[in-house]
Design an enzyme around this catalytic site. Structure first.
Site, short mmCIF file in Angstrom:
data_model
loop_
_atom_site.label_atom_id
_atom_site.label_comp_id
_atom_site.label_asym_id
_atom_site.label_seq_id
_atom_site.Cartn_x
_atom_site.Cartn_y
_atom_site.Cartn_z
CB SER A 1 64.67 17.85 23.62
OG SER A 1 64.86 16.65 24.35
CE1 TYR B 1 59.41 15.98 22.67
CE2 TYR B 1 61.48 14.87 23.19
CZ TYR B 1 60.60 15.94 23.37
OH TYR B 1 60.94 16.94 24.26
#
Length: 241
Positions: free
Chosen positions: A144, A157
């Site tokens: 990501s 995250y």
């Protein structure tokens, strides 16, 4: 340009979203596909939908497997070999996100994020590495932009995706001497069910799952001498803030 026909791919978290979009794109290129999900029902239903979509002799299978469990990943690889006889491409796509201030983030949320997004990618490759060395195959992780850009409320995250990006790049150096290609794809906003989102028309500006599928196909077809090892992907025209 390399032909993908009759190659075999394993995609973790392939029952929806990015993983499912990749599976569709690979089937269109004549690739046999195995998708995994946490439950047998979700995996089998995804495979059924994929097989309805496929208009070729190639087909998909669904496997119940939890990336947080190494033995489960070993079993998934064994099922792929039993069904198709080999493994050429492994896509470590399974992921989730828990977001919130460090004051609010729970131990359980931290552990689930790291176990799924980072350890899960390690388990997936560890269970399959001998097979993709045999075929001089390809390992791709779906990281990501959060793996290079940190933000408030993203401690778990960010940690998982920063770790995944670093892990994949190190593995690339380990495996290229065996003729195995390794890449990580780092998308920005994608229209999926991630974090409780329901894809709709307002998501039209976002990257679509089939766009990531197209990118995977492009990577797999690239001349063997060339390796895009880390790919950042963004929406081209995000809404103005």
């Amino acid at each position: 340009m390399s032909s993908l026909r009759s190659k075999v791919a394993l995609i973790t978290g392939g029952t929806k979203g990015i993983g499912y979009g990749i599976a569709e794109s690979l089937l269109q290129c004549g690739v046999y596909v195995a998708v995994t999900g946490r439950t047998e029902k979700s995996a089998k239903e995804a495979a059924k939908r994929l097989n309805e979509f496929s208009n070729d002799s190639v087909h998909a299978i669904g496997i119940a497997a939890d990336v947080r469990d190494y033995k489960s990943q070993e079993n998934a690889v064994k099922q792929v070999i039993a069904e198709f006889g080999k493994l050429d491409v492994v896509i470590a796509n399974a992921g989730l996100g828990h977001f919130g201030s460090i004051q609010d983030l729970t131990i359980e949320q931290w552990q689930e994020t790291i176990d799924t997004n980072l350890s899960g990618a390690f388990y997936t490759l560890k269970a399959s590495v001998d097979e993709i060395i045999k075929t001089k195959g390809y390992y791709i992780s779906i990281s990501s932009l959060a793996g290079t850009n940190f933000f408030a409320g993203g401690s778990a995250y960010n940690a998982s995706k920063f770790g995944l990006t670093g892990f994949t790049q190190a593995v690339m150096l380990d495996l290229r001497k065996h003729g195995v290609k390794v890449s990580t794809i780092m998308p920005g906003s994608v229209s999926t069910h991630f974090n409780g989102n329901s894809p709709n028309e307002s998501d039209s500006w976002k990257i679509q799952s089939e766009d990531i599928g197209e990118l995977v196909v492009d990577l797999l077809k690239m001349n063997p001498r060339t390796l895009p090892s880390k790919i950042e992907v963004r929406p081209s025209m995000p809404p103005s803030k």
